[in-house]
Design a protein around this motif. Structure first.
Motif, PDB file in Angstrom:
ATOM      1  N   LEU A 193      47.587  12.442   5.649  1.00 34.04           N
ATOM      2  CA  LEU A 193      46.540  12.293   6.661  1.00 34.04           C
ATOM      3  C   LEU A 193      47.094  12.500   8.067  1.00 34.04           C
ATOM      4  N   GLU A 194      48.326  12.072   8.300  1.00 34.44           N
ATOM      5  CA  GLU A 194      48.971  12.336   9.588  1.00 34.44           C
ATOM      6  C   GLU A 194      49.145  13.843   9.796  1.00 34.44           C
ATOM      7  N   GLY A 195      49.550  14.555   8.755  1.00 38.23           N
ATOM      8  CA  GLY A 195      49.683  16.011   8.832  1.00 38.23           C
ATOM      9  C   GLY A 195      48.349  16.688   9.066  1.00 38.23           C
ATOM     10  N   PHE A 196      47.306  16.205   8.407  1.00 38.39           N
ATOM     11  CA  PHE A 196      45.951  16.723   8.622  1.00 38.39           C
ATOM     12  C   PHE A 196      45.569  16.574  10.098  1.00 38.39           C
ATOM     13  N   SER A 197      45.800  15.399  10.658  1.00 40.79           N
ATOM     14  CA  SER A 197      45.464  15.133  12.048  1.00 40.79           C
ATOM     15  C   SER A 197      46.243  16.058  12.985  1.00 40.79           C
ATOM     16  N   ARG A 198      47.542  16.137  12.789  1.00 40.57           N
ATOM     17  CA  ARG A 198      48.411  16.914  13.671  1.00 40.57           C
ATOM     18  C   ARG A 198      48.102  18.408  13.615  1.00 40.57           C
ATOM     19  N   HIS A 199      47.937  18.951  12.418  1.00 39.30           N
ATOM     20  CA  HIS A 199      47.768  20.396  12.255  1.00 39.30           C
ATOM     21  C   HIS A 199      46.336  20.865  12.507  1.00 39.30           C
ATOM     22  N   GLY A 200      45.377  19.938  12.507  1.00 42.30           N
ATOM     23  CA  GLY A 200      44.005  20.289  12.855  1.00 42.30           C
ATOM     24  C   GLY A 200      43.651  19.935  14.285  1.00 42.30           C
ATOM     25  N   PHE A 201      44.589  19.281  14.985  1.00 38.91           N
ATOM     26  CA  PHE A 201      44.351  18.806  16.357  1.00 38.91           C
ATOM     27  C   PHE A 201      43.180  17.834  16.408  1.00 38.91           C
ATOM     28  N   PHE A 202      43.080  17.017  15.353  1.00 36.99           N
ATOM     29  CA  PHE A 202      42.068  15.965  15.295  1.00 36.99           C
ATOM     30  C   PHE A 202      42.759  14.640  15.587  1.00 36.99           C
TER      31      PHE A 202
END
Length: 183
Positions: A41-50
């Motif tokens: 989920l941290e990777g999702f946030s970082r790579h989607g700029f969310f």
């Protein structure tokens, strides 16, 4: 207008508080009780700029199923709410993402009609404390609660950690494209 949403959901199995900002910078505060899932989920946030704040208390003494599936439901609800009427967004996004030995494909259509196709096979039962079969459950729940077409395919890969991480990051990049405002 801010494209953010906060969802709180309490069931007999989970207690979830999640805030999503679609126009963030990739900042996250994640606590699900499953370390590898937090990492994804941290990777999702970082790579989607969310920007994503997600705190989950689940019945991990049973297993991780409710925690992971319910987090997908709540993230999908937050996405739908943050998008509102979806006026002016690009709607479509796709990404082919390499991560070492893994190559993942993800395509998204924020059309309001849920459909999910997942073509990934993992050789390990777990990565860290995350049951690998729950990756599919997470994305299924997310796609249906957000009302999106979501296609995920593992084109190649050997290492299960790399494969799952490639899937989450490919999804983040595809979703970032789809939610962008279309000039």
């Amino acid at each position: 207008m801010a494209r953010t949403a906060t969802i709180k959901r309490t069931t007999r199995e989970t207690d979830i508080s999640l805030t999503l900002n679609l126009d963030g910078s990739g900042e996250s505060k994640i606590s699900t009780g499953i370390g590898f899932f937090d990492h994804m989920l941290e990777g999702f946030s970082r790579h989607g700029f969310f920007d994503l704040n997600c705190h989950v208390k689940g019945d991990l003494h049973v297993d991780g199923h409710h925690t992971v599936e319910d987090t997908g439901i709540v993230l999908g609800q937050a996405l739908a709410r943050a998008l509102g009427d979806k006026k002016g967004i690009c709607r479509y996004g796709s990404c082919i993402l390499p991560m070492d030995d893994a190559l993942a494909l993800c395509a998204v259509d924020l059309c309001g009609r849920p459909f999910f196709d997942f073509d990934c096979t993992f050789s390990a039962e777990k990565v860290g404390a995350l049951d690998t079969e729950l990756v599919k459950e997470f994305f299924y729940a997310l796609s249906y609660s957000a009302g999106m077409n979501l296609h995920i395919k593992m084109l190649s890969g050997v290492n299960n950690h790399h494969m799952i991480e490639a899937v989450f990051k490919a999804f983040a990049r595809a979703l970032d494209q789809a939610v962008r405002k279309d000039a």
